[in-house]
Write an enzyme that holds these catalytic residues in place. Structure first.
Site, PDB file in Angstrom:
ATOM      1  N   TYR A   7       0.841  -1.199   0.000  1.00 27.74           N
ATOM      2  CA  TYR A   7       0.000   0.000   0.000  1.00 27.74           C
ATOM      3  C   TYR A   7       0.871   1.242   0.000  1.00 27.74           C
ATOM      4  CZ  TYR A   7       1.021   0.985   4.920  1.00 27.74           C
ATOM      5  OH  TYR A   7       1.656   1.309   6.098  1.00 27.74           O
ATOM      6  N   ARG A  13       8.134   3.860  -4.980  1.00 35.92           N
ATOM      7  CA  ARG A  13       8.219   2.896  -3.878  1.00 35.92           C
ATOM      8  C   ARG A  13       7.162   1.813  -4.019  1.00 35.92           C
ATOM      9  NH1 ARG A  13       7.865   5.183   2.124  1.00 35.92           N
ATOM     10  NH2 ARG A  13       5.692   5.435   1.502  1.00 35.92           N
ATOM     11  N   ARG A  31      -7.934 -20.321  -0.927  1.00 34.13           N
ATOM     12  CA  ARG A  31      -6.853 -20.106   0.041  1.00 34.13           C
ATOM     13  C   ARG A  31      -5.787 -21.194  -0.049  1.00 34.13           C
ATOM     14  NH1 ARG A  31      -4.852 -20.903   5.112  1.00 34.13           N
ATOM     15  NH2 ARG A  31      -4.270 -19.015   6.266  1.00 34.13           N
ATOM     16  N   HIS A  57      -1.230 -21.150   0.695  1.00 33.90           N
ATOM     17  CA  HIS A  57      -0.072 -20.305   0.944  1.00 33.90           C
ATOM     18  C   HIS A  57       0.703 -19.994  -0.331  1.00 33.90           C
ATOM     19  CE1 HIS A  57      -0.927 -21.162   5.131  1.00 33.90           C
ATOM     20  NE2 HIS A  57       0.067 -20.367   5.511  1.00 33.90           N
ATOM     21  N   LEU A  74      11.308   1.307   7.031  1.00 35.34           N
ATOM     22  CA  LEU A  74      10.687   1.820   5.818  1.00 35.34           C
ATOM     23  C   LEU A  74      11.472   3.037   5.335  1.00 35.34           C
ATOM     24  CD1 LEU A  74       8.270   1.653   3.831  1.00 35.34           C
ATOM     25  CD2 LEU A  74       7.145   3.363   5.270  1.00 35.34           C
TER      26      LEU A  74
END
Length: 295
Positions: A35, A54, A103, A105, A205
């Site tokens: 995000y 980014r 679902r 992994h 970050l």
């Protein structure tokens, strides 16, 4: 705060009530996504190039294909503001997940990413910028690849909640007493006119505003040193501050029970705040730290 109705998706624009995904969505079930939060002042993006770059770096790091080419995403983000007639201070939240699939992994085959971006009003935190904030310290229990702006934020959430429960603005994270960053911002220490902050390694970050703080320091002949500092070093700090897209350059007056220096925002922080306002292109009447505002 108002959330504007038009939302950008991987296909086109939809209304708030039209946005939906299957319950087997990898962002929901695995935090398998990334995000960005992009600041808007007076209806204009601030640091959009840094955020978009980014975003694509984060996507590449976890092998997600962004649904738009970069130039098309820029155009869509501009259209997002136009459709919502944004003229004030706001933010865009943009999220991309690997997509919807049964679902498992392992990555599903031939999956298409889900994207959405929306606009929300966000006034500047003027009182806090002027007067400073208090913080707590908290163990940094996050994963090691914090340079990826991923949806895996549980460690950040727990730290921020701990700060909230102590009526503090932020949590300064540390590993064995070595400061990394905050729960949702980068952290800095000022000593003898020099700014210290954790090196831009994988465990923090690489903040877009952090990059501008470095540029501001160069502009103002303030030495910017990428070097770790400890919780113990805070006791002798002349100033402490944090930065992020929503907090700008924010003075820290108190860490746990420790009052920083004289308990007031310091001159280096004030200089960087003024640089931020100028860099963001804020009109003189909206500035808090211009010469006129100071008078």
């Amino acid at each position: 705060m108002t959330i504007y109705n038009h939302i950008l998706t991987q296909d086109d624009f939809v209304g708030q009530d039209e946005l939906s995904y299957p319950f087997e969505e990898r962002g929901l079930q695995f935090g398998d996504g990334i995000y960005e939060v992009i600041r808007i002042y007076g209806g204009r993006y601030y640091l959009i190039n840094e955020h978009v770059e980014r975003l694509y770096r984060s996507a590449a790091a976890i092998k997600i294909q962004v649904p738009y080419k970069k130039e098309d995403l820029y155009a869509k983000l501009d259209e997002l503001l136009e459709k919502n007639q944004v003229t004030g201070d706001a933010k865009v939240y943009l999220q991309i997940t690997r997509g919807s699939a049964p679902r498992d992994h392992a990555f599903p085959d031939e999956i298409e990413a889900n994207l959405y971006a929306y606009v929300k009003d966000l006034p500047r935190p003027e009182e806090k910028l002027k007067n400073g904030v208090t913080t707590i310290t908290h163990d940094d229990v996050r994963w090691d690849w914090c340079y990826i702006k991923s949806l895996n934020l549980l460690g950040n959430v727990l730290a921020k909640q701990a700060a909230k429960e102590k009526d503090s603005y932020e949590a300064i994270l540390h590993k064995d007493g070595e400061v990394t960053e905050c729960s949702s911002s980068n952290a800095y220490l000022v000593k003898d006119g020099k700014v210290y902050t954790h090196p831009a390694k994988k465990n923090i970050l690489h903040g877009c505003v952090r990059m501008r703080v470095e540029a501001f320091c160069q502009q103002e002949n303030i030495e910017f040193i990428e070097e770790t500092f400890s919780l113990e070093d805070l006791q002798d700090a002349d100033e402490v501050f944090l930065s992020s897209s929503t907090s700008e350059v924010m003075p820290i007056l108190k860490v746990d029970e420790l009052i920083i220096a004289d308990g007031k925002p310091g001159p280096v922080t004030r200089t960087l705040q003024k640089c931020y306002e100028q860099d963001a292109g804020l009109p003189e009447e909206a500035c808090l730290f211009s010469t006129a505002a100071a008078e």
